[in-house]
Design a protein around this motif. Structure first.
Motif, PDB file in Angstrom:
ATOM      1  N   ALA A  49       0.827  -1.208   0.000  1.00 19.20           N
ATOM      2  CA  ALA A  49       0.000   0.000   0.000  1.00 19.20           C
ATOM      3  C   ALA A  49       0.864   1.262   0.000  1.00 19.20           C
ATOM      4  CB  ALA A  49      -0.934  -0.001   1.205  1.00 19.20           C
ATOM      5  N   LEU A  50       2.028   1.198   0.627  1.00 19.08           N
ATOM      6  CA  LEU A  50       2.934   2.348   0.626  1.00 19.08           C
ATOM      7  C   LEU A  50       3.386   2.699  -0.788  1.00 19.08           C
ATOM      8  CD1 LEU A  50       5.143   1.552   3.733  1.00 19.08           C
ATOM      9  CD2 LEU A  50       3.573   3.487   3.485  1.00 19.08           C
ATOM     10  N   ALA A  51       3.392   1.708  -1.671  1.00 19.00           N
ATOM     11  CA  ALA A  51       3.807   1.940  -3.061  1.00 19.00           C
ATOM     12  C   ALA A  51       2.684   2.564  -3.885  1.00 19.00           C
ATOM     13  CB  ALA A  51       4.252   0.629  -3.700  1.00 19.00           C
ATOM     14  N   VAL A  56       6.368  -3.315  -6.272  1.00 18.20           N
ATOM     15  CA  VAL A  56       7.489  -3.575  -5.377  1.00 18.20           C
ATOM     16  C   VAL A  56       8.074  -4.933  -5.740  1.00 18.20           C
ATOM     17  CG1 VAL A  56       8.216  -3.849  -2.973  1.00 18.20           C
ATOM     18  CG2 VAL A  56       6.363  -2.270  -3.531  1.00 18.20           C
ATOM     19  N   CYS A  57       9.385  -4.977  -5.879  1.00 18.72           N
ATOM     20  CA  CYS A  57      10.080  -6.234  -6.154  1.00 18.72           C
ATOM     21  C   CYS A  57      10.014  -7.121  -4.901  1.00 18.72           C
ATOM     22  CB  CYS A  57      11.532  -5.940  -6.509  1.00 18.72           C
ATOM     23  SG  CYS A  57      12.521  -7.420  -6.807  1.00 18.72           S
ATOM     24  N   ALA A  58       9.872  -8.415  -5.112  1.00 16.67           N
ATOM     25  CA  ALA A  58       9.843  -9.358  -3.999  1.00 16.67           C
ATOM     26  C   ALA A  58      11.107  -9.235  -3.152  1.00 16.67           C
ATOM     27  CB  ALA A  58       9.686 -10.779  -4.519  1.00 16.67           C
ATOM     28  N   CYS A  59      12.226  -8.896  -3.778  1.00 15.15           N
ATOM     29  CA  CYS A  59      13.474  -8.761  -3.026  1.00 15.15           C
ATOM     30  C   CYS A  59      13.380  -7.617  -2.009  1.00 15.15           C
ATOM     31  CB  CYS A  59      14.653  -8.555  -3.967  1.00 15.15           C
ATOM     32  SG  CYS A  59      14.567  -7.057  -4.976  1.00 15.15           S
ATOM     33  N   ARG A  60      12.672  -6.537  -2.366  1.00 15.63           N
ATOM     34  CA  ARG A  60      12.504  -5.402  -1.441  1.00 15.63           C
ATOM     35  C   ARG A  60      11.568  -5.774  -0.284  1.00 15.63           C
ATOM     36  NH1 ARG A  60      16.874  -3.606  -2.750  1.00 15.63           N
ATOM     37  NH2 ARG A  60      17.082  -2.456  -4.678  1.00 15.63           N
ATOM     38  N   HIS A  89       3.732  -9.780 -11.592  1.00 12.69           N
ATOM     39  CA  HIS A  89       4.280 -10.050 -12.918  1.00 12.69           C
ATOM     40  C   HIS A  89       5.791 -10.201 -12.769  1.00 12.69           C
ATOM     41  CE1 HIS A  89       5.271  -5.727 -13.007  1.00 12.69           C
ATOM     42  NE2 HIS A  89       6.139  -6.051 -13.936  1.00 12.69           N
ATOM     43  N   GLY A  90       6.379 -10.893 -13.725  1.00 14.40           N
ATOM     44  CA  GLY A  90       7.811 -11.113 -13.700  1.00 14.40           C
ATOM     45  C   GLY A  90       8.526 -10.213 -14.683  1.00 14.40           C
ATOM     46  N   ARG A  98       2.034  -5.573  -6.880  1.00 11.82           N
ATOM     47  CA  ARG A  98       1.349  -4.302  -6.684  1.00 11.82           C
ATOM     48  C   ARG A  98      -0.057  -4.610  -6.206  1.00 11.82           C
ATOM     49  NH1 ARG A  98      -2.437  -3.824 -10.404  1.00 11.82           N
ATOM     50  NH2 ARG A  98      -2.187  -4.953 -12.358  1.00 11.82           N
ATOM     51  N   LEU A  99      -0.680  -3.641  -5.553  1.00 10.11           N
ATOM     52  CA  LEU A  99      -2.066  -3.812  -5.162  1.00 10.11           C
ATOM     53  C   LEU A  99      -2.952  -3.663  -6.393  1.00 10.11           C
ATOM     54  CD1 LEU A  99      -2.407  -1.792  -1.827  1.00 10.11           C
ATOM     55  CD2 LEU A  99      -1.909  -4.221  -2.140  1.00 10.11           C
ATOM     56  N   THR A 100      -3.990  -4.454  -6.460  1.00 14.60           N
ATOM     57  CA  THR A 100      -4.997  -4.294  -7.504  1.00 14.60           C
ATOM     58  C   THR A 100      -5.832  -3.065  -7.151  1.00 14.60           C
ATOM     59  OG1 THR A 100      -6.569  -5.670  -6.302  1.00 14.60           O
ATOM     60  CG2 THR A 100      -5.117  -6.791  -7.891  1.00 14.60           C
TER      61      THR A 100
END
Length: 121
Positions: A49-51, A56-60, A89-90, A98-100
Motif C-alpha cells: 500500500a505504501l507503493a 514492489v520487487c519481492a526482493c525489497r 508479474h515477472g 502491486r495492489l490491484t
C-alpha cells in the motif's frame, strides 16, 4: 412488531434494516478478511500500500520483512493474490507485486489514504 417473553416481561425485537449480503459478496468478503487476518500478511499488504499504484520487487519485500524468510513471504503473497488484493508479474527474473484496484480501495478503507511508515520495522 414481534415480541417475546423474557422473565415475565415483554421484550420487543428490533427489526433488521437493509438487505443482507448476497452469497457471492459474502464469499468474496470472507476471502479478503481471511487474507488480511494474519498480522504478518497485513504487514506485507501495508508495504504494498505504501507503493500506491506502483510495484514492489519481492526482493525489497524480503529486505523489509527479513524475519519472514522467502518461503513464508511467498506463501503470504500467494494468499493476497488468491484474494484478488495483489497482482504479480515477472521482469528480468524477478517477481514484482502491486495492489490491484480492489486492494488499493481496501487499503485506503483499512489503513487510511497513506499507511504509516511505522508499520514497517
Amino acid at each position: 412488531m414481534p415480541t417475546s417473553r423474557a422473565q415475565g416481561r415483554a421484550v420487543v425485537c428490533t427489526p433488521t434494516r437493509g438487505i443482507a449480503l448476497d452469497r457471492a459478496t459474502a464469499i468474496r468478503t470472507a476471502a479478503v478478511l481471511t487474507a488480511l487476518a494474519d498480522p504478518e500478511r497485513l504487514r506485507v499488504f501495508s508495504l504494498l500500500a505504501l507503493a500506491g499504484a506502483g510495484e514492489v520487487c519481492a526482493c525489497r519485500l524480503a529486505e523489509a520483512l527479513p524475519r519472514l524468510g522467502p518461503e513464508l513471504l511467498d506463501a503470504h503473497l500467494e494468499q493476497l493474490l488468491g484474494a484478488g488484493l495483489v497482482a504479480r508479474h515477472g521482469r528480468d527474473g524477478w517477481a514484482y507485486y502491486r495492489l490491484t484496484s480492489d486492494g488499493r480501495a481496501r487499503a485506503a478503507a483499512l489503513l487510511g489514504s497513506a499507511p504509516s511508515p511505522a508499520l514497517v520495522p
